[in-house]
Design an enzyme around this catalytic site. Structure first.
Site, PDB file in Angstrom:
ATOM      1  N   HIS A 170       0.809  -1.227   0.000  1.00  0.00           N
ATOM      2  CA  HIS A 170       0.000   0.000   0.000  1.00  0.00           C
ATOM      3  C   HIS A 170       0.836   1.267   0.000  1.00  0.00           C
ATOM      4  O   HIS A 170       0.358   2.324   0.414  1.00  0.00           O
ATOM      5  CB  HIS A 170      -0.951  -0.015   1.202  1.00  0.00           C
ATOM      6  CG  HIS A 170      -1.946  -1.134   1.139  1.00  0.00           C
ATOM      7  ND1 HIS A 170      -2.508  -1.720   2.238  1.00  0.00           N
ATOM      8  CD2 HIS A 170      -2.474  -1.778   0.063  1.00  0.00           C
ATOM      9  CE1 HIS A 170      -3.339  -2.689   1.861  1.00  0.00           C
ATOM     10  NE2 HIS A 170      -3.327  -2.750   0.543  1.00  0.00           N
TER      11      HIS A 170
ATOM     12  N   CYS B 265       7.760  16.945 -10.120  1.00  0.00           N
ATOM     13  CA  CYS B 265       8.536  15.756 -10.492  1.00  0.00           C
ATOM     14  C   CYS B 265       9.761  16.165 -11.308  1.00  0.00           C
ATOM     15  O   CYS B 265       9.651  16.948 -12.255  1.00  0.00           O
ATOM     16  CB  CYS B 265       7.651  14.819 -11.303  1.00  0.00           C
ATOM     17  SG  CYS B 265       8.534  13.427 -12.016  1.00  0.00           S
TER      18      CYS B 265
ATOM     19  N   GLY C  74      -0.759  -9.337  12.722  1.00  0.00           N
ATOM     20  CA  GLY C  74      -1.355  -8.013  12.897  1.00  0.00           C
ATOM     21  C   GLY C  74      -2.175  -7.497  11.739  1.00  0.00           C
ATOM     22  O   GLY C  74      -2.087  -6.323  11.395  1.00  0.00           O
TER      23      GLY C  74
ATOM     24  N   GLU D 104     -10.860 -18.353  11.087  1.00  0.00           N
ATOM     25  CA  GLU D 104      -9.675 -18.923  11.744  1.00  0.00           C
ATOM     26  C   GLU D 104      -9.543 -20.433  11.537  1.00  0.00           C
ATOM     27  O   GLU D 104      -8.466 -20.989  11.735  1.00  0.00           O
ATOM     28  CB  GLU D 104      -9.621 -18.547  13.231  1.00  0.00           C
ATOM     29  CG  GLU D 104     -10.888 -18.827  13.973  1.00  0.00           C
ATOM     30  CD  GLU D 104     -10.795 -18.398  15.441  1.00  0.00           C
ATOM     31  OE1 GLU D 104     -11.233 -19.188  16.276  1.00  0.00           O
ATOM     32  OE2 GLU D 104     -10.277 -17.303  15.716  1.00  0.00           O
TER      33      GLU D 104
ATOM     34  N   CYS E 263       5.156  10.843  -8.297  1.00  0.00           N
ATOM     35  CA  CYS E 263       4.608  11.734  -9.318  1.00  0.00           C
ATOM     36  C   CYS E 263       3.215  11.246  -9.724  1.00  0.00           C
ATOM     37  O   CYS E 263       3.026  10.058  -9.993  1.00  0.00           O
ATOM     38  CB  CYS E 263       5.534  11.757 -10.525  1.00  0.00           C
ATOM     39  SG  CYS E 263       4.840  12.697 -11.905  1.00  0.00           S
TER      40      CYS E 263
END
Ligand code: NAD
Ligand code: ZN
Length: 231
Positions: free
Chosen positions: A106, A134, A172, A203, A114
């Protein structure tokens, strides 16, 4: 390609003082996601958005890697060809603990990018100068962060890495943004470490589930990886 993938989310950096996304009491409760990290917010809310990420960079400057980042770095140093580190986090705490080739799905907070040609440059923990453009194409610059609703080009590399993965450890992540259950189903060993159950994770598809702080769970996870690799 690596047999072991360590996949992490905001929870691994929580003990370094960086708030997670959805846990109550976090930084994110003070902001509306759609105003500072959703596709389009740079056009209608540019200054507030840039200011938000300036503050995140300043905060990152005073954060330090924790025991979990450090133990993963040691593991990777011991088995450099077998361990891939993939994170949803935009912080540099893995890099600062010595990890190599960290795949950031991410984006990466110390960088700006740019808007036209996507060239990135590193500004570290400083404010983004509003007047800079840029160097390659003079396009305008933005935080190198994938906002909600925007394409995430690095996902392709996640899928590639999962093709060779035999052992998946998730640390996490609530599973709300990137769903890993389907990958967990198809590996030999899948370990999940969070503080608590998440509605977005099944799970039952994991070999082992550890509900503890990452710094308390990491030795067990590293031990399991080592035993797996030594088999
Ligand atoms: P999330 O906030 O949705 O979920 C955090 C998960 O971590 C929860 O399941 C929680 O139980 C667990 N957790 C909290 N503290 C923990 C601890 N000490 N040890 C172990 N687990 C702990 O996070 P997400 O799944 O990563 O998704 C949120 C999105 O927000 C991601 O896209 C990420 O890019 C972004 N984000 C990044 C940072 C960062 O870079 N440090 C911080 C906040 C949000
Ligand atoms: Zn450019």
């Amino acid at each position: 390609m690596a047999k072991v993938v360590i996949f992490s989310g905001a929870g691994i950096s929580a003990e370094s003082g960086l708030s997670t996304f959805r846990d109550s009491g976090g930084l994110w409760e003070q902001y509306k996601i759609e105003e500072i990290c959703q596709s389009g917010c740079l056009s209608w809310n540019r200054e507030n958005t840039l200011d938000f990420y300036d503050k995140r960079r300043a905060q990152l400057n005073s954060a330090k890697p924790n025991y979990a980042h450090e133990q993963i770095a040691k593991l990777q140093a011991k088995y450099p060809n077998d361990i891939a580190i993939i994170t949803q986090n935009v912080d540099d705490l893995f890099e600062r603990s010595g990890c190599k080739k960290v795949l950031h799905l991410h984006g990466f907070l110390p960088n700006i990018r740019c808007e036209k040609c996507a060239t990135t440059q590193t500004i570290g923990y400083t404010k983004q100068e509003r007047t800079f453009t840029c160097k390659a194409c003079k396009g305008s610059l933005r935080p190198d962060i994938v906002f909600f609703g925007e394409p995430a080009p690095m996902y392709e590399h996640l899928y590639e890495a999962m093709e060779d993965c035999e052992f998946l450890a998730i640390i996490g992540s609530s599973g709300n943004v990137v769903a890993m259950d389907n990958f967990a189903l198809h590996v030999k060993v899948a370990i999940l470490n969070n503080l608590e159950k998440s509605d977005a994770i099944n799970e039952r598809v994991y070999t082992k589930v550890i509900y503890k702080k990452a710094t308390e769970a990491v030795d067990e996870i590293v031990g399991d990886v080592e035993r797996f690799l030594q088999k």
